[in-house]
Design a protein around this motif. Structure first.
Motif, mmCIF file in Angstrom:
data_model
loop_
_atom_site.group_PDB
_atom_site.id
_atom_site.type_symbol
_atom_site.label_atom_id
_atom_site.label_comp_id
_atom_site.label_asym_id
_atom_site.label_seq_id
_atom_site.Cartn_x
_atom_site.Cartn_y
_atom_site.Cartn_z
ATOM 1 N N MET A 197 0.851 -1.201 0.000
ATOM 2 C CA MET A 197 0.000 0.000 0.000
ATOM 3 C C MET A 197 0.882 1.245 0.000
ATOM 4 O O MET A 197 1.812 1.347 0.798
ATOM 5 C CB MET A 197 -0.886 0.003 1.252
ATOM 6 N N ASN A 198 0.628 2.178 -0.908
ATOM 7 C CA ASN A 198 1.391 3.421 -0.933
ATOM 8 C C ASN A 198 0.446 4.600 -1.139
ATOM 9 O O ASN A 198 -0.736 4.438 -1.444
ATOM 10 C CB ASN A 198 2.478 3.382 -2.009
ATOM 11 N N LEU A 199 0.988 5.794 -0.952
ATOM 12 C CA LEU A 199 0.160 6.995 -1.010
ATOM 13 C C LEU A 199 -0.411 7.230 -2.407
ATOM 14 O O LEU A 199 -1.532 7.736 -2.547
ATOM 15 C CB LEU A 199 0.983 8.207 -0.566
ATOM 16 N N ARG A 200 0.330 6.852 -3.420
ATOM 17 C CA ARG A 200 -0.168 7.033 -4.789
ATOM 18 C C ARG A 200 -1.409 6.176 -5.025
ATOM 19 O O ARG A 200 -2.382 6.617 -5.641
ATOM 20 C CB ARG A 200 0.944 6.651 -5.772
ATOM 21 N N THR A 201 -1.378 4.942 -4.497
ATOM 22 C CA THR A 201 -2.527 4.058 -4.617
ATOM 23 C C THR A 201 -3.726 4.613 -3.863
ATOM 24 O O THR A 201 -4.860 4.617 -4.364
ATOM 25 C CB THR A 201 -2.174 2.655 -4.080
ATOM 26 N N LEU A 202 -3.478 5.098 -2.644
ATOM 27 C CA LEU A 202 -4.561 5.667 -1.840
ATOM 28 C C LEU A 202 -5.169 6.891 -2.517
ATOM 29 O O LEU A 202 -6.387 7.077 -2.524
ATOM 30 C CB LEU A 202 -4.036 6.043 -0.453
ATOM 31 N N ARG A 203 -4.321 7.726 -3.092
ATOM 32 C CA ARG A 203 -4.820 8.929 -3.767
ATOM 33 C C ARG A 203 -5.697 8.555 -4.957
ATOM 34 O O ARG A 203 -6.748 9.159 -5.192
ATOM 35 C CB ARG A 203 -3.640 9.788 -4.229
ATOM 36 N N ALA A 204 -5.271 7.540 -5.712
ATOM 37 C CA ALA A 204 -6.072 7.104 -6.851
ATOM 38 C C ALA A 204 -7.436 6.605 -6.394
ATOM 39 O O ALA A 204 -8.475 6.943 -6.984
ATOM 40 C CB ALA A 204 -5.329 6.007 -7.615
ATOM 41 N N PHE A 205 -7.458 5.815 -5.329
ATOM 42 C CA PHE A 205 -8.718 5.291 -4.795
ATOM 43 C C PHE A 205 -9.627 6.423 -4.319
ATOM 44 O O PHE A 205 -10.830 6.451 -4.620
ATOM 45 C CB PHE A 205 -8.417 4.329 -3.648
ATOM 46 N N VAL A 206 -9.062 7.380 -3.592
ATOM 47 C CA VAL A 206 -9.847 8.511 -3.080
ATOM 48 C C VAL A 206 -10.479 9.286 -4.229
ATOM 49 O O VAL A 206 -11.656 9.676 -4.168
ATOM 50 C CB VAL A 206 -8.963 9.428 -2.205
ATOM 51 N N GLU A 207 -9.726 9.506 -5.294
ATOM 52 C CA GLU A 207 -10.267 10.290 -6.405
ATOM 53 C C GLU A 207 -11.320 9.513 -7.197
ATOM 54 O O GLU A 207 -12.249 10.120 -7.745
ATOM 55 C CB GLU A 207 -9.132 10.751 -7.330
ATOM 56 N N VAL A 208 -11.212 8.202 -7.267
ATOM 57 C CA VAL A 208 -12.269 7.414 -7.910
ATOM 58 C C VAL A 208 -13.580 7.621 -7.166
ATOM 59 O O VAL A 208 -14.640 7.815 -7.769
ATOM 60 C CB VAL A 208 -11.893 5.915 -7.938
ATOM 61 N N VAL A 209 -13.508 7.604 -5.836
ATOM 62 C CA VAL A 209 -14.708 7.819 -5.022
ATOM 63 C C VAL A 209 -15.215 9.244 -5.194
ATOM 64 O O VAL A 209 -16.403 9.485 -5.425
ATOM 65 C CB VAL A 209 -14.416 7.534 -3.532
ATOM 66 N N ARG A 210 -14.303 10.203 -5.098
ATOM 67 C CA ARG A 210 -14.692 11.612 -5.129
ATOM 68 C C ARG A 210 -15.215 12.034 -6.507
ATOM 69 O O ARG A 210 -16.196 12.783 -6.599
ATOM 70 C CB ARG A 210 -13.499 12.474 -4.728
ATOM 71 N N GLN A 211 -14.566 11.562 -7.559
ATOM 72 C CA GLN A 211 -14.943 11.990 -8.916
ATOM 73 C C GLN A 211 -16.053 11.130 -9.513
ATOM 74 O O GLN A 211 -16.649 11.502 -10.510
ATOM 75 C CB GLN A 211 -13.715 11.949 -9.840
ATOM 76 N N GLY A 212 -16.319 9.981 -8.911
ATOM 77 C CA GLY A 212 -17.419 9.150 -9.371
ATOM 78 C C GLY A 212 -17.086 8.182 -10.480
ATOM 79 O O GLY A 212 -17.986 7.561 -11.038
ATOM 80 N N GLY A 213 -15.815 8.020 -10.803
ATOM 81 C CA GLY A 213 -15.457 7.087 -11.866
ATOM 82 C C GLY A 213 -13.961 7.034 -12.103
ATOM 83 O O GLY A 213 -13.210 7.908 -11.631
ATOM 84 N N PHE A 214 -13.511 6.016 -12.838
ATOM 85 C CA PHE A 214 -12.081 5.816 -13.054
ATOM 86 C C PHE A 214 -11.503 6.816 -14.056
ATOM 87 O O PHE A 214 -10.391 7.308 -13.870
ATOM 88 C CB PHE A 214 -11.823 4.376 -13.533
#
Length: 295
Positions: A1-18
């Motif tokens: 687990m790294n911060l880049r992965t977490l940031r990508a996951f957070v933005e998928v949730v926040r933006q509503g899509g990949f």
């Protein structure tokens, strides 16, 4: 687990899509998708339910999202404190502002700030209140302009306190009133801001207290367009006094809203546990210096 992965996951949730998240984090859609899958494998649980073009958080995803926001914020605080220790000269002001009222409130401040601190980079984010709170929690901005009351875990400095005014078409039967409340407007269609704007919550809560169920005929994120719709007779709207006066013209009537607990209190907020960098502290000092004595 790294911060880049977490940031990508957070933005998928926040933006509503990949694909939307990929644009924000400057990665390809396949890289973002792989990052979320890797995170799910590491945690041993699915984080998203993929429903067609929509993604919904699972129970595990809710926990991961909440924790990811904390971890990203802690990382930002770590970097900020180390930079201060090293005597970082340039600095960055990362501030989030809402679309409603930010020009009137903060344009002059940006001019003064830039003249005093020409080497400070300014990163401005503009969102509705809900997204600004999330950005603040994740450490993506150091300061955000939010309506009071702010959530637990935030500290704040008041900026402006304005009563709301009803904006009516000049031909409205109540346009000559000296004061007005939501009971008077129960039969008039409302023009509100788009979803996610905190001003809507103030209006709807006051209507509920009065037992009024408003009929919303239009929504917009643009004040000029809302005022034009009012002038065209589509409905009535509500604006903080300073914004109402700025947009006043011959086709509308501005009437003070006689409703308790609907005043527009805006403040600069930050995480109570956060390390505020010098650039953010300088902005707070300037906001206090330039505050109107009538606020």
């Amino acid at each position: 687990m790294n911060l880049r992965t977490l940031r990508a996951f957070v933005e998928v949730v926040r933006q509503g899509g990949f694909s939307q998240a990929a644009d924000v984090v400057s990665l390809t859609q396949s890289t973002v998708s792989k990052a979320v899958k890797t995170l799910e494998e590491e945690l041993g649980a699915p984080l998203l339910n993929r429903l067609g073009h929509r993604n919904e958080l699972t129970a595990a995803g809710e926990i991961a999202y909440r924790r990811a926001l904390v971890l990203l914020a802690e990382h930002h605080d770590l970097v900020a404190e180390i930079n201060d220790l090293r005597g970082l000269k340039r600095g960055v002001l990362r501030i989030g502002l809402p679309p409603v009222g930010c020009g009137v409130l903060f344009a002059a401040m940006f001019t003064t700030y830039r003249s005093r601190y020409p080497d400070i980079d300014i990163e401005l984010t503009e969102h509705g209140s809900k997204t600004l709170r999330e950005c603040l929690e994740a450490g993506e901005v150091d300061l955000a302009a939010l309506l009071l009351p702010v959530d637990e875990g935030f500290d704040y400095q008041p900026v402006r306190h304005e009563p709301l005014m009803a904006v009516l078409p000049m031909g409205h039967s109540l346009a000559q009133r000296t004061r007005i409340d939501f009971t008077d407007l129960a039969d008039s269609p409302f023009i509100l801001f788009e979803a996610g704007f905190a001003l809507n919550a103030l209006i709807m809560a006051a209507c509920e207290r009065k037992g009024v169920t408003p009929r919303v005929t239009a929504r917009s994120g643009q004040i000029d367009f809302i005022v034009d719709l009012v002038a065209a007779g589509l409905g009535v709207a509500f604006l903080p006094r300073m914004l109402a006066h700025k947009h006043q013209h011959a086709g509308i009537a501005l009437i003070p809203l006689d409703e308790p607990h609907t005043d527009w209190h805006i403040a600069l907020a930050w995480r109570a546990s956060a390390h505020l960098p010098p650039a953010a502290r300088a902005w707070l000092d300037l906001a206090k210096e330039m505050a109107s004595p009538t606020q």
